[in-house]
Design a protein around this motif. Sequence first.
Motif, PDB file in Angstrom:
ATOM      1  N   LEU A  43       0.816  -1.205   0.000  1.00  0.00           N
ATOM      2  CA  LEU A  43       0.000   0.000   0.000  1.00  0.00           C
ATOM      3  C   LEU A  43       0.854   1.262   0.000  1.00  0.00           C
ATOM      4  O   LEU A  43       1.772   1.400   0.784  1.00  0.00           O
ATOM      5  N   LYS A  44       0.530   2.170  -0.911  1.00  0.00           N
ATOM      6  CA  LYS A  44       1.138   3.509  -0.955  1.00  0.00           C
ATOM      7  C   LYS A  44       0.036   4.457  -1.407  1.00  0.00           C
ATOM      8  O   LYS A  44      -0.408   4.400  -2.542  1.00  0.00           O
ATOM      9  N   GLU A  45      -0.384   5.331  -0.518  1.00  0.00           N
ATOM     10  CA  GLU A  45      -1.497   6.225  -0.829  1.00  0.00           C
ATOM     11  C   GLU A  45      -1.277   7.588  -0.191  1.00  0.00           C
ATOM     12  O   GLU A  45      -0.734   7.687   0.908  1.00  0.00           O
ATOM     13  N   VAL A  46      -1.695   8.639  -0.891  1.00  0.00           N
ATOM     14  CA  VAL A  46      -1.618  10.000  -0.363  1.00  0.00           C
ATOM     15  C   VAL A  46      -3.026  10.595  -0.364  1.00  0.00           C
ATOM     16  O   VAL A  46      -3.753  10.503  -1.366  1.00  0.00           O
ATOM     17  N   LEU A  47      -3.405  11.195   0.758  1.00  0.00           N
ATOM     18  CA  LEU A  47      -4.708  11.840   0.902  1.00  0.00           C
ATOM     19  C   LEU A  47      -4.501  13.327   1.133  1.00  0.00           C
ATOM     20  O   LEU A  47      -3.607  13.720   1.886  1.00  0.00           O
ATOM     21  N   PHE A  48      -5.325  14.134   0.491  1.00  0.00           N
ATOM     22  CA  PHE A  48      -5.230  15.577   0.675  1.00  0.00           C
ATOM     23  C   PHE A  48      -6.514  16.115   1.307  1.00  0.00           C
ATOM     24  O   PHE A  48      -7.616  15.628   1.034  1.00  0.00           O
ATOM     25  N   PHE A  49      -6.349  17.127   2.132  1.00  0.00           N
ATOM     26  CA  PHE A  49      -7.460  17.783   2.813  1.00  0.00           C
ATOM     27  C   PHE A  49      -7.408  19.270   2.492  1.00  0.00           C
ATOM     28  O   PHE A  49      -6.357  19.758   2.077  1.00  0.00           O
ATOM     29  N   PRO A  50      -8.540  20.006   2.642  1.00  0.00           N
ATOM     30  CA  PRO A  50      -9.759  19.643   3.360  1.00  0.00           C
ATOM     31  C   PRO A  50     -10.614  18.617   2.613  1.00  0.00           C
ATOM     32  O   PRO A  50     -10.486  18.453   1.404  1.00  0.00           O
ATOM     33  N   SER A  51     -11.455  17.952   3.381  1.00  0.00           N
ATOM     34  CA  SER A  51     -12.299  16.899   2.841  1.00  0.00           C
ATOM     35  C   SER A  51     -13.765  17.314   2.964  1.00  0.00           C
ATOM     36  O   SER A  51     -14.173  17.814   4.015  1.00  0.00           O
ATOM     37  N   PRO A  52     -14.564  17.126   1.911  1.00  0.00           N
ATOM     38  CA  PRO A  52     -15.988  17.470   2.015  1.00  0.00           C
ATOM     39  C   PRO A  52     -16.702  16.587   3.024  1.00  0.00           C
ATOM     40  O   PRO A  52     -16.300  15.447   3.265  1.00  0.00           O
ATOM     41  N   GLN A  53     -17.760  17.107   3.606  1.00  0.00           N
ATOM     42  CA  GLN A  53     -18.532  16.350   4.582  1.00  0.00           C
ATOM     43  C   GLN A  53     -19.443  15.340   3.885  1.00  0.00           C
ATOM     44  O   GLN A  53     -20.225  15.712   3.008  1.00  0.00           O
ATOM     45  N   GLU A 185      -4.030  20.166   4.030  1.00  0.00           N
ATOM     46  CA  GLU A 185      -3.244  19.183   4.771  1.00  0.00           C
ATOM     47  C   GLU A 185      -2.956  17.977   3.874  1.00  0.00           C
ATOM     48  O   GLU A 185      -3.587  17.790   2.831  1.00  0.00           O
ATOM     49  N   ASN A 186      -1.993  17.177   4.320  1.00  0.00           N
ATOM     50  CA  ASN A 186      -1.679  15.951   3.580  1.00  0.00           C
ATOM     51  C   ASN A 186      -1.504  14.792   4.546  1.00  0.00           C
ATOM     52  O   ASN A 186      -1.078  14.980   5.688  1.00  0.00           O
ATOM     53  N   VAL A 187      -1.836  13.593   4.085  1.00  0.00           N
ATOM     54  CA  VAL A 187      -1.652  12.359   4.849  1.00  0.00           C
ATOM     55  C   VAL A 187      -1.108  11.298   3.908  1.00  0.00           C
ATOM     56  O   VAL A 187      -1.624  11.114   2.794  1.00  0.00           O
ATOM     57  N   MET A 188      -0.067  10.620   4.335  1.00  0.00           N
ATOM     58  CA  MET A 188       0.491   9.497   3.571  1.00  0.00           C
ATOM     59  C   MET A 188       0.176   8.201   4.303  1.00  0.00           C
ATOM     60  O   MET A 188       0.309   8.124   5.521  1.00  0.00           O
ATOM     61  N   VAL A 189      -0.256   7.197   3.548  1.00  0.00           N
ATOM     62  CA  VAL A 189      -0.546   5.874   4.100  1.00  0.00           C
ATOM     63  C   VAL A 189       0.329   4.869   3.371  1.00  0.00           C
ATOM     64  O   VAL A 189       0.318   4.812   2.132  1.00  0.00           O
ATOM     65  N   THR A 190       1.096   4.090   4.117  1.00  0.00           N
ATOM     66  CA  THR A 190       2.008   3.139   3.479  1.00  0.00           C
ATOM     67  C   THR A 190       2.215   1.907   4.337  1.00  0.00           C
ATOM     68  O   THR A 190       2.107   1.972   5.566  1.00  0.00           O
ATOM     69  N   GLU A 191       2.531   0.809   3.689  1.00  0.00           N
ATOM     70  CA  GLU A 191       2.920  -0.426   4.374  1.00  0.00           C
ATOM     71  C   GLU A 191       4.368  -0.781   4.039  1.00  0.00           C
ATOM     72  O   GLU A 191       4.786  -1.912   4.256  1.00  0.00           O
ATOM     73  N   GLU A 192       5.120   0.186   3.517  1.00  0.00           N
ATOM     74  CA  GLU A 192       6.523  -0.028   3.181  1.00  0.00           C
ATOM     75  C   GLU A 192       7.319  -0.235   4.471  1.00  0.00           C
ATOM     76  O   GLU A 192       7.430   0.683   5.293  1.00  0.00           O
ATOM     77  N   PRO A 193       7.885  -1.425   4.687  1.00  0.00           N
ATOM     78  CA  PRO A 193       8.567  -1.710   5.962  1.00  0.00           C
ATOM     79  C   PRO A 193       9.678  -0.726   6.301  1.00  0.00           C
ATOM     80  O   PRO A 193       9.864  -0.379   7.470  1.00  0.00           O
ATOM     81  N   GLU A 194      10.418  -0.267   5.285  1.00  0.00           N
ATOM     82  CA  GLU A 194      11.516   0.657   5.540  1.00  0.00           C
ATOM     83  C   GLU A 194      11.028   1.990   6.101  1.00  0.00           C
ATOM     84  O   GLU A 194      11.790   2.723   6.747  1.00  0.00           O
ATOM     85  N   LEU A 195       9.772   2.337   5.851  1.00  0.00           N
ATOM     86  CA  LEU A 195       9.194   3.561   6.397  1.00  0.00           C
ATOM     87  C   LEU A 195       8.474   3.301   7.711  1.00  0.00           C
ATOM     88  O   LEU A 195       8.486   4.149   8.615  1.00  0.00           O
ATOM     89  N   VAL A 196       7.847   2.142   7.827  1.00  0.00           N
ATOM     90  CA  VAL A 196       7.082   1.825   9.034  1.00  0.00           C
ATOM     91  C   VAL A 196       7.995   1.632  10.241  1.00  0.00           C
ATOM     92  O   VAL A 196       7.711   2.125  11.344  1.00  0.00           O
TER      93      VAL A 196
END
Length: 225
Positions: A43-53, A185-196
């Motif tokens: 998993l490698k994902e980037v989320l950006f905000f603001p987010s609509p309700q 804002e920004n949020v990164m989601v990853t399962e890359e072991p070297e980062l976790v």
Amino acid sequence: MFRQVSFKELMKMFGVGAVALVLGVEWLDWLTRRLGFRRDSRLKEVLFFPSPQTCVEHLFTPDRSFPCACPLPHGTETSFSRLLGHLLSACVSLDLCLFSFSHVELSRVVLHLHNRGVTVRVVTDRDYMAIIGSQIGTLRRAGICVRHEMSTAVHMHHKFALVDGRKLITGSLNWTLTAVQSNKENVMVTEEPELVRPYQKEFQKLWEANDPANHKPQTKKQAAK
């Protein structure tokens, strides 16, 4: 009748086969990259905000047999709903390292996981845990173990979560309504072991350093110095 193959011929055949295998793997790698396929499925994902309700009730009760009556849009995926989904995927543990935590819906997620038997640990900032609207008190009253930065000289300014020790959620996002709905804002989601792994070490270091058992309360004489 089969002709007996000599050792030299056998080794030659083996060498040709090995070369063909290597070339085949390289060709497959080139082809998958050329066609845009990813060999690494982590998993490698980037989320950006603001987010609509939008309505997120389906994330808590996916087997609902009746439609939600709230006035918010339904069936729309947003950065916030994606964030909630990643958090709700926790099966064993959730470690949170948060500067400011006042978002009620995110608090609901944490409480939901706690009630489901997920082990939740929270490290937060000493000052911001006491502001009006902070959800830290709510988590503590529910039996969730919370530790705060013991030092008064620095702020615990991290904003990251570890899901089951294998998924990292981090970025600029404070867990507040303003950050989710109003801020860039920004949020990164990853399962890359070297980062976790570095975040696992940082959380454990903070968890142990802020253990109340290791900090004796100051006497009046010490506090006056």
